[in-house]
Every structure is written in C-alpha cells, then in structure tokens.
Write a protein that holds these residues in place. Structure first.
Motif, mmCIF file in Angstrom:
data_model
loop_
_atom_site.group_PDB
_atom_site.id
_atom_site.type_symbol
_atom_site.label_atom_id
_atom_site.label_comp_id
_atom_site.label_asym_id
_atom_site.label_seq_id
_atom_site.Cartn_x
_atom_site.Cartn_y
_atom_site.Cartn_z
ATOM 1 N N VAL A 182 0.192 -10.374 -39.378
ATOM 2 C CA VAL A 182 1.499 -10.220 -40.217
ATOM 3 C C VAL A 182 1.676 -8.693 -40.571
ATOM 4 O O VAL A 182 0.724 -8.279 -40.997
ATOM 5 C CB VAL A 182 1.508 -11.060 -41.462
ATOM 6 C CG1 VAL A 182 2.480 -10.731 -42.347
ATOM 7 C CG2 VAL A 182 1.291 -12.432 -41.222
ATOM 8 N N THR B 214 8.234 -9.299 -44.474
ATOM 9 C CA THR B 214 6.857 -9.535 -43.654
ATOM 10 C C THR B 214 7.364 -10.175 -42.202
ATOM 11 O O THR B 214 8.341 -10.633 -42.279
ATOM 12 C CB THR B 214 5.773 -10.735 -44.229
ATOM 13 O OG1 THR B 214 6.580 -11.998 -44.413
ATOM 14 C CG2 THR B 214 4.984 -10.117 -45.411
ATOM 15 N N ASN C 99 5.657 -12.074 -39.141
ATOM 16 C CA ASN C 99 4.642 -12.828 -38.130
ATOM 17 C C ASN C 99 4.647 -12.775 -36.719
ATOM 18 O O ASN C 99 5.680 -13.291 -36.434
ATOM 19 C CB ASN C 99 4.587 -14.237 -38.755
ATOM 20 C CG ASN C 99 3.433 -15.030 -38.622
ATOM 21 O OD1 ASN C 99 2.891 -15.097 -37.442
ATOM 22 N ND2 ASN C 99 2.796 -15.686 -39.512
#
Length: 224
Positions: free
Chosen positions: A126, A133, A135
């Motif tokens: 991440v 964020t 991923n």
C-alpha cells in the motif's frame, strides 16, 4: 505494470496479449529478437516474456545482450523445447524463469507474478500520502470516506505519482512509461486520465492534489 512480449507466432502473441491485458498488464508485442532489443533500450519494462526461437536474434542472444548492458529486468523464457540442457542454458544466460510450451494461462500468470515480485516489493503493498492510500494488489484508491477501484491505466498513473510525491512528472514520461515509447497515442490522453484521477480525489475528500505546471508536467502534493 508493463511487459514486453517477444513471440514470433502471431496467433499465440495475440492470444497472450489478450490474456495479459485482461489481467491488468500493459503489453508491447514484438516478433523478432532485434526489435525486442530495440524496445528494451527504453528500459521502461517491468518484465519480459521472451521466446527462445525468434528470427533475426534468438532469445538466448537477446538475453545475453540485455544482461551485458547491466539490465536486471525480469525475463521469462518461452520455448517448445523441454530438454534440461536448454533450460540450463537459458537460466545461465540470466533468465529468471523458464516455461515450456504448451502451458496453461494460469501458470504463465503465476510465473509472471513470481518473477516481478521483487520489482514491486515494498514494506507493504500500500502506498500512502496524506489521507489517501493506493493498494497495489487490489487497485483500490481509498480515503476514510470511501474507495474507488481504478482502471489499469488510472492505477499506473496514480502509482507513479504516489511513488514519487512532490516530484515533477512530465506528460511525455507518463506516455512513455504507461503507453510505450513508440505509442501513437496523443499526448492529451494524459490530461484526460489526470482529470479522472482528480475527480476521484475530490470525491474521496482527499487532502492531496495533482498540480499542473504549465508545459512541464504534474506533481502530487499534500494540500495546506
């Protein structure tokens, strides 16, 4: 993630390209070893799928020349040969892995994931900047208020920005890295995808923003 596929059987090349693109890879396909080396001079690939039996220059020669340049790009060799000596020759020349035809697409994808793992290795999968964020495994762009699953090229652009915060990235660099250095895609496609990403960030109430510097490029920065 961008891959170079060097396979002279055009029907197989077309099928492999379709499989890889369905699995969120960007693929440049070439049909001989000399062209493969020319493409690899751009040094913008995350991995190479290289058939041994190529015209002009065979895959082993391509691999040796690539390694002699100091390139560490992961290489998966494909061949119809199954003899141990051929496998040893390829691995000794610098291949990361070896796959004998015919093979199942799931095995190909697993081998690619394995050989490129070190390329994308991070303390975790991440990326984070501000309250956002990204991923790398799921393509989810998230904040405390929600998330969006990005398309392949949206993800690659956001990953490049988040991996290089506050760094100026030109439109040409985006185009070369994501669409390929010889792509006929117009430069304004970068602006279109930047617009998509900005809308996602706004919807997520992000405290980061993509700034544009006229005629220079884009930076990702935290807002005051």
């Amino acid at each position: 993630m961008r891959l170079l596929l060097a396979e002279d059987e055009q029907a197989l090349s077309k099928a492999l390209t379709a499989i890889l693109e369905r699995n969120n890879y960007s693929v440049d396909a070439v049909f001989d070893g000399q062209t493969a080396l020319e493409y690899l001079e751009s040094d913008n690939y995350d991995g190479v799928i290289l058939d041994i039996m190529l015209p002009k220059k065979d895959g082993i020669t391509v691999l040796r020349e690539l390694r002699s340049r100091g390139s560490r790009v992961p290489v998966l060799l494909l061949t119809a040969k199954s003899e141990i000596d051929d496998k040893v020759l390829g691995l000794d020349a610098g291949a990361n892995d070896y796959l004998t035809k015919p093979f199942h697409s799931r095995e190909l994808l697993a081998r690619i994931r394995a050989m490129t793992r070190s390329q994308t290795a991070q303390p975790d999968s991440v990326l984070q900047l501000g309250n956002i964020t990204l991923n790398r495994a799921t393509f989810l762009l998230s904040s405390p208020t929600g998330s969006f699953r990005l398309s392949n090229k949206e993800f690659q652009m956001m990953e490049l920005l988040m991996a290089n915060p506050r760094s100026l990235i030109s439109s040409e660099r985006f185009l070369e890295k994501i669409w390929g250095y010889d792509s006929e895609t117009e430069l304004n496609v970068v602006w279109v995808y930047i617009s998509y990403l900005r809308k996602n960030l706004t919807a997520l109430h992000a405290n980061i923003q993509i700034k544009a510097l006229r005629n220079a490029g884009y930076t990702l920065e935290e807002t005051p």
